[in-house]
Structure formats: C-alpha cells, structure tokens
Scaffold this active site. Structure first.
Site, PDB file in Angstrom:
ATOM      1  CD  GLU A   7      70.901  50.470  34.317  1.00  0.00           C
ATOM      2  OE1 GLU A   7      70.928  51.453  33.546  1.00  0.00           O
ATOM      3  OE2 GLU A   7      70.083  50.347  35.242  1.00  0.00           O
ATOM      4  CG  HIS A   9      74.275  49.716  29.620  1.00  0.00           C
ATOM      5  ND1 HIS A   9      73.075  49.082  29.829  1.00  0.00           N
ATOM      6  CD2 HIS A   9      74.258  50.826  30.418  1.00  0.00           C
ATOM      7  CE1 HIS A   9      72.353  49.781  30.692  1.00  0.00           C
ATOM      8  NE2 HIS A   9      73.054  50.831  31.074  1.00  0.00           N
ATOM      9  CG  HIS A 160      67.852  49.798  30.762  1.00  0.00           C
ATOM     10  ND1 HIS A 160      67.874  50.544  29.594  1.00  0.00           N
ATOM     11  CD2 HIS A 160      68.796  50.332  31.573  1.00  0.00           C
ATOM     12  CE1 HIS A 160      68.783  51.483  29.701  1.00  0.00           C
ATOM     13  NE2 HIS A 160      69.366  51.384  30.888  1.00  0.00           N
ATOM     14  CG  ASP A 282      73.400  53.975  33.617  1.00  0.00           C
ATOM     15  OD1 ASP A 282      73.347  53.190  32.662  1.00  0.00           O
ATOM     16  OD2 ASP A 282      72.581  54.898  33.779  1.00  0.00           O
TER      17      ASP A 282
END
Length: 324
Positions: A7, A9, A160, A282
């Site tokens: 995950e 981004h 998500h 994250d």
C-alpha cells in the site's frame, strides 16, 4: 530480510484535484507534506526505501483517485493515462517498483478491459479501488464483469478507503471521527461485508480481495459475525459456505499498512493465518522506517516474518522470487 510494500501511494499532477475532498480530514501541514511526497516517485521515495530497507513498493493511485471522477468518459481516459505512466515508472525501476492499476468503474465494461490491458500489456499486478465510485459499491451487479475479469486473470483487487457517500448521524458534531482514524475503517469493513452478503464470492469463488490497515477490524470480529449470523434474520440471503468467516478466510488478504503494532498483527495471524497477511507501509501517510522496523521486531517466527515481508506478495502478485 526482503520487504515488499503493497500500500504505497502516488499521484500525478493531473489528478491532484481529485484529492481535495480528502485534504479536509488532515492537518494543513501534514497534508502539504504528504501531497509533496505523493508527487515524487523516484527521488526522495527511493532514498527513503533504501534507508529503511524496503526492497520494493507496489504503487497505487492515491485516494480517491479515479473513483472521484463524475464523467465516465473522462474516467476511462484518466485511468489509461495514469496506468501508462505507472508502467513507465516501473519499467525504469523494475527491481524497486511494481503496481496496481486504476480502474474507471464508472464504465464497468471498459474498466474490465482496462484491467486486462493493465495486467497483460503493462505488467501491472491487479487493481486498487478507492472505496465507492460515485456511490456505487463493488457488490453492484453492473460490476460483476470486473470481478469476472479479475478472477480470470488471477489478480487481486485492493479495496482502499476514501470519504463515504454520507455519514451516519452518530458522527454529527464530531468531524474528528471522520477519516482514517475511525470512519474509513467502518465504511471499508462494511463494504467488504456487502461483497460477502451480496454474493460476489459465491459467484467468483477464486476472486481475491486485498484490504489494508490490518483488515479494517474484520479479523477481530469473525466469531461474533458467525454467531450473530446464526441468530439474525437472513432476509432471503443464502451463504453457500454457511458463515461469513469462511469468505474472509478464503477470499480476503490483508496488509499491515498503517498499523505498526504487534497485538493486532498477532490477533490477525490467529484469526486468518499468516499466509493471508502481507506487508505495507502506507507511504507517505506513515513513515517507511517505522513500518519496516515494526515487522523486523514483531514477536513472530522467522518463517512467518518472511511470508508477511515478501513471500506472500510474490505468490499473490506473481512477482519473481528473490533471495532474502
């Protein structure tokens, strides 16, 4: 130990505007810093990965991404453009980056086609969907074509969070509860339950769903869900596997993204098993070094640490195995 984060981004300058609704949930300085990092794909990001010992990031378009677009034709164009861009970045750093496609779910048939193009032509490893698409959830019958294509391609969809369509009255007067600290987890876990009770995994039993943030609380509620399913009125719904937990344990994979704490990791391992847990940082909303150190220090066996750190990702996403 090799670590692969699932995950991770990014955003492109053309799509920054889609994130304006999300910016309202963050402190201004924190959002400004995250926004700066989201736009960087190779400079500061690679340096941070090297410092923390993160071998690879599986990149995905930041929330709410394409899901925020209201024009279906524009969504189709934007998804193709961002997926081409992502594939180009990966081709320049194939040992450091992989990726999940963005999908224009506003047009289900074209979303399925874009998923196939992204996987078979661009080398992406599945797709990430940011919550709902203008109020449409992934259990909607019109989106069965996307699930059918994902199952046939044997790639996961990563669900998500993003801002919900609306808010329950219980949140009224308390905007601090809205966002990733609380409401997003409730919304996302409920979205998963819609998929289960909506028959998605009965229709596509080999479909794979990824969920971040240690499973948004679902691994910790399985016993009670099964118990109350036996008590509740079923409202005409039939679960072919008998109880909700069977679907969570078979079709759901979770990542550690945004939860750098041993107790929930251990609970998730006992609940769904180490084979269904993968690593995530994250980034840029959490620090990479915090996440990598958490997994290195977690009180688990070395075999489970390797599974969570990289082996499950290699297996689920078809990434080439490498030495530890």
């Amino acid at each position: 130990m090799k670590l692969i984060g699932l995950e991770e981004h990014f955003v492109t300058p053309a799509l920054v505007g889609h994130g304006t609704s999300t910016s309202s949930i963050a402190q201004p300085k924190a959002w400004a810093e995250a926004s700066r990092r989201l736009l960087d794909l190779t400079e500061e990001r690679l340096e941070a990965m090297d410092t923390a010992g993160l071998a690879m990031q599986v990149l995905s378009l930041n929330s709410p991404g394409i899901q925020a677009e209201t024009d279906p034709a524009a969504a189709v164009r934007q998804a193709a453009t961002v997926n081409d861009h992502l594939a180009g970045v990966i081709s320049e750093h194939p040992d450091r980056f992989s990726g999940f496609a963005a999908l224009p779910l506003q047009d289900p048939k074209k979303a399925a086609d874009e998923l196939e193009r992204a996987v078979t032509q661009l080398g992406l490893r599945g797709a990430l969907v940011n919550a709902h698409t203008n109020g449409t959830y992934l259990d909607d019958p019109t989106l069965r074509v996307v699930w059918e294509r994902a199952e046939a391609l044997d790639v996961p969809l990563y669900l998500h969070p993003a801002n919900g369509v609306d808010l329950a009255h219980v949140f009224s007067g308390h905007p601090e509860l809205v966002g990733p600290m609380w409401s997003w987890g409730i919304d996302t876990a409920t979205h998963v339950l819609r998929l289960i009770f909506g028959g998605v995994f009965d229709d596509f039993p080999k479909a794979k769903l990824l969920l971040g943030h240690m499973g948004e609380g679902l691994p910790f509620t399985l016993w009670r869900m099964d118990s109350r399913w036996n008590f509740h009125a079923h409202h005409g719904i039939e679960l072919k596997r008998g109880k909700p937990s069977e679907y969570v344990r078979e079709n759901l994979y979770i990542t550690t993204s945004g939860v750098c704490s041993a107790p929930p990791l251990l609970a998730a391992m006992l609940s769904i098993g180490a084979d269904h847990i993968l690593f995530g940082t994250d980034y840029p909303f959490e620090e990479i070094d915090t996440a990598t150190q958490f997994l290195r220090d977690a009180p688990i066996s070395e075999a489970d640490r390797a599974k969570i750190g990289h082996r499950n990702a290699q297996r689920l996403l078809g990434l080439a195995p490498a030495t530890e």
